[in-house]
Design an enzyme around this catalytic site. Structure first.
Site, short mmCIF file in Angstrom:
data_model
loop_
_atom_site.label_atom_id
_atom_site.label_comp_id
_atom_site.label_asym_id
_atom_site.label_seq_id
_atom_site.Cartn_x
_atom_site.Cartn_y
_atom_site.Cartn_z
N SER A 1 -5.00 2.97 36.62
CA SER A 1 -4.43 1.49 36.28
C SER A 1 -3.65 1.04 37.07
CB SER A 1 -3.94 1.64 34.77
OG SER A 1 -3.82 0.17 34.48
N ASP B 1 -14.60 -1.29 31.62
CA ASP B 1 -13.12 -1.36 31.40
C ASP B 1 -12.97 -2.87 30.82
OD1 ASP B 1 -10.47 -1.75 32.10
OD2 ASP B 1 -10.68 -0.56 33.79
N HIS C 1 -10.99 1.67 29.75
CA HIS C 1 -9.88 1.68 30.71
C HIS C 1 -9.34 3.04 30.66
CE1 HIS C 1 -7.02 0.03 33.36
NE2 HIS C 1 -5.92 0.35 32.59
#
Length: 539
Positions: free
Chosen positions: A189, A408, A446
Site C-alpha cells: 500500500s 483490491d 488490499h
C-alpha cells in the site's frame, strides 16, 4: 561502517575477531555519533519480553507476536535531516543467529507509527531490521499533522525511509562489527509507494525490493478518490449502501466467473469481464437486490476511473469482482454511512491537509482539473513514485518484485500494470525481464484477504504461514534472485481458513509472472495448484 564496528569492539572490550555481544554491547550503541541522529535508547531485550508500545491507531498486538522473539538489541533514535524533522526509528538486532542481512520495514496509509509486528517477524527469522513512523505520530488515516509542515510531508513522502535505512545500516554494522551482506525492503500500500520511491530515488539502499499494491501515483489515486466521493455523495440519491454490495458482486460473478473455466467466485483476469451495471436497474420498487438510476451512474464511475476535462484517464477504476467481503467495498468505498469510508478519509484528508492546508475543505465543490493541478504542484515531487526509469537500480543488480491483488478495493490493480508497462518502456525490455517481476493475485483484496488464495509470503514469516521456500514465498523468491541469480517463476499462493489448531489449507493456486495467468488444465481439483499451469494469454 568499519570504523563504527571497531568503536563498538573497543567499547565492549574486544580487540580482534567478532565482537562478543553482551548487554553492554547493545548499551554502547548509545555512544555512536551519526549525523542528524540522536540515539535515545539502546538496551538488550530478553527473549519473549518485548511489549508493544501503545498504537496511535489503537490496533492491538497480534496474540503471541512478541512472545516468540529471541533476545535482541533494541535501539531507538530520532532523526532530524531538516529543521522541522522529528523522525522516530527503531533498529532491532538479534543477539545471536544474525543472518548478515538487513530488512527495512515500510508503512501503510498516512503512516504515523512503526510497524512493530512485521519487525518482529523479521528479527524472529534472524534479520536485523529497521522501521520508522516517517516523522509524525498519528493514526494511519489522519493527515492533520501535515498542515503548515512541508518538511514533514517530505519526510513522509521520501526522506524518512531513506534516512532510516542509512542510519539502521550504520547501527547494524557497528553492533556486529561487520558489513551487511544484503538489504531488503518489503511493504504494501503506502509501503509499496515507499518501496518504489527507494528503487527510483535511492537505488543503492536495497538489493531486493518487494512492493505490494503500491500507492505510487499518490496524486492520481486520491484525486480519483474525491471524484468517486462526488459521484456517490453530491447527489444523496447516488449513494450505494453496503447492503447492496452482495447483489452487485453476485451479478458480476454470474456474468463473468466462468470466463476462466472455473466457477469459484474468483475472476482470473477481471479485464475480460464486461459487466454492465445497467443490468441491475430496479424494474419495480427499490431494494437491496437492485440499483436506482443514480446508483447505476455512480457505479459506472467507480468502475471507469477519473478522467480530466479532455477525457484523459487520471487513475484507473476499480476492477470487477472486488465488491463484496469484509475487506471489500464496504469499508473502503461505501462505508457504514455516507462519507464514512476509508476512501473519504484518505481523499479528503490528503486534499484538506497536504494540498490546500484547510481542515474545513469540502470535497463537494472539487474541480477535477484544478484540484489535480494543485495536487501535482504542491506534492507530486514529494509523494509520487511513478518514475519508470529503474536503470540506476537494475544496473547495480537490484531486483524488484511487484504484486497486486486483482480484487483490491483501495487501489486499482490496473495502476500497477500500467506502471510495469511504463518500466518496460523506460528501462528496456531486457533489463526489466532480468530485474523486475509483476504478479497479479486473483481474488485477493488490499494486500490480503478476499476469496482467492492470499498468502504467498508477501509479508508473513509466521510459523503457520507459507514455508520459507521460493516456490511458496515471494520474499524468499526475491532473496534467491538477489543472492543466487535464480529468477522467480510461479509462486504458489495459499488460502487458509480457521485459527490456531483449526487452521487449514482450503485452496492453493499458482501466481504467474505477468503476462502469464493460471489456466485450469481441465481435470483435477480446482482448489489444488497442481490442476493449473501458467500460460500466456491467447491474444
Amino acid at each position: 561502517m568499519a570504523a563504527q564496528g571497531s568503536l563498538v569492539a573497543q567499547l565492549s572490550g574486544s580487540v580482534s575477531g567478532p565482537p562478543v555481544l553482551t548487554p553492554d554491547s547493545c548499551k554502547d550503541l548509545a555512544k555512536l555519533e551519526i549525523a542528524n541522529t540522536k540515539i535515545t535508547h539502546a538496551e538488550q531485550v530478553a527473549a519473549g519480553a518485548f511489549t508493544k508500545p501503545p498504537s496511535p491507531s489503537g490496533i492491538p498486538a497480534a496474540p503471541d507476536t512478541f512472545k516468540r522473539l529471541p533476545a535482541f538489541c533494541r535501539v531507538t533514535a530520532t532523526l532530524t535531516p531538516s529543521s522541522d524533522s522529528d523522525i522516530k526509528i527503531e533498529v532491532w538486532l538479534p543477539v545471536s543467529g544474525w543472518n548478515s542481512k538487513f530488512h527495512g520495514q515500510g508503512n501503510g496509509g498516512f503512516a504515523g507509527e512503526i510497524d512493530y509486528d512485521h519487525m518482529a517477524d523479521a528479527v524472529a527469522q534472524g534479520y536485523a531490521t529497521g522501521g520508522t513512523d516517517t516523522g509524525h505520530s498519528a493514526s494511519g488515516i489522519d493527515a492533520s499533522w501535515a498542515i503548515g509542515h512541508p518538511e514533514k510531508v517530505a519526510d513522509f513522502g521520501y526522506r524518512a525511509i531513506h534516512e532510516m535505512t542509512e542510519k539502521s545500516k550504520a547501527i547494524t554494522a557497528a553492533y556486529y562489527g561487520s558489513s551487511i551482506s544484503h538489504a531488503y525492503f518489503a511493504a504494501c500500500s503506502d509501503g509499496g509507494r515507499e518501496a518504489l520511491m527507494e528503487a527510483q530515488r535511492f537505488p543503492a539502499d536495497y538489493d531486493g525490493i518487494l512492493a505490494g499494491a503500491p500507492a505510487n501515483n499518490w496524486t492520481g489515486l486520491l484525486t480519483n478518490a474525491v471524484v468517486n466521493l462526488q459521484a456517490l455523495l453530491n447527489n444523496p440519491a447516488s449513494y450505494i449502501p453496503a447492503s447492496k454490495l452482495p447483489a452487485i458482486a453476485a451479478a458480476v460473478n454470474a456474468s463473468c466467473d466462468k470466463l476462466d473455466d472455473v466457477a469459484d467466485n474468483v475472476l482470473n483476469d477481471p479485464r475480460q469481464c464486461h459487466f454492465d451495471p445497467t443490468a441491475m436497474l430496479c424494474k419495480q420498487a427499490d431494494s437491496d437486490k437492485c440499483l436506482t438510476a443514480p446508483q447505476v451512474a455512480a457505479l459506472k464511475t467507480l468502475y471507469t476511473g477519473a478522467h480530466d476535462a479532455s477525457g484523459k484517464l487520471i487513475f484507473p477504476g476499480y476492477t470487477y469482482g472486488a465488491e463484496d467481503g469484509p475487506a471489500g467495498w464496504a469499508p473502503w468505498i461505501t462505508g457504514p454511512a455516507p462519507g464514512k469510508s476509508l476512501m473519504a478519509a484518505f481523499g479528503s484528508g490528503y486534499f484538506a491537509n497536504m494540498v490546500y492546508g484547510d481542515p474545513k475543505w469540502d470535497f463537494k465543490a472539487f474541480n477535477i482539473d484544478q484540484g489535480l493541478k494543485a495536487a501535482i504542484d504542491k506534492t507530486s515531487n514529494m509523494l509520487d513514485s511513478t518514475d519508470p526509469n529503474l536503470i540506476p537500480f537494475t544496473d547495480r543488480g537490484g531486483k524488484l518484485i511487484l504484486y497486486h491483488g486483482w480484487n483490491d478495493p483501495a487501489i486499482s490493480a490496473l495502476n500497477t500494470i500500467n506502471y510495469y508497462q511504463a518500466v518496460i518502456g523506460a528501462t528496456g525490455k531486457s533489463a526489466t525481464e532480468s530485474s523486475v517481476r509483476l504478479y497479479m493475485a486473483p481474488g485477493v483484496q488490499h494486500c490480503g484477504a478476499g476469496p482467492g488464495p492470499d498468502n504467498f509470503g508477501q509479508f508473513d514469516w509466521t510459523p503457520d504461514g507459507p514455508p520459507n521456500n521460493p516456490q511458496y514465498n515471494m520474499y524468499s523468491a526475491l532473496e534467491q534472485w538477489v543472492e543466487k541469480g535464480i529468477a522467480p517463476g510461479p509462486v504458489i499462493a495459499t488460502k487458509f481458513t480457521g485459527e490456531g489448531v483449526a487452521r487449514r489449507v482450503t485452496m492453493t493456486r499458482p501466481l504467474c509472472p505477468y503476462r502469464q495467468t493460471a489456466k485450469y488444465k481441465g481435470t483435477g481439483d480446482t482448489n489444488d495448484a497442481a490442476s493449473f499451469t501458467c500460460a500466456a494469454p491467447s491474444k
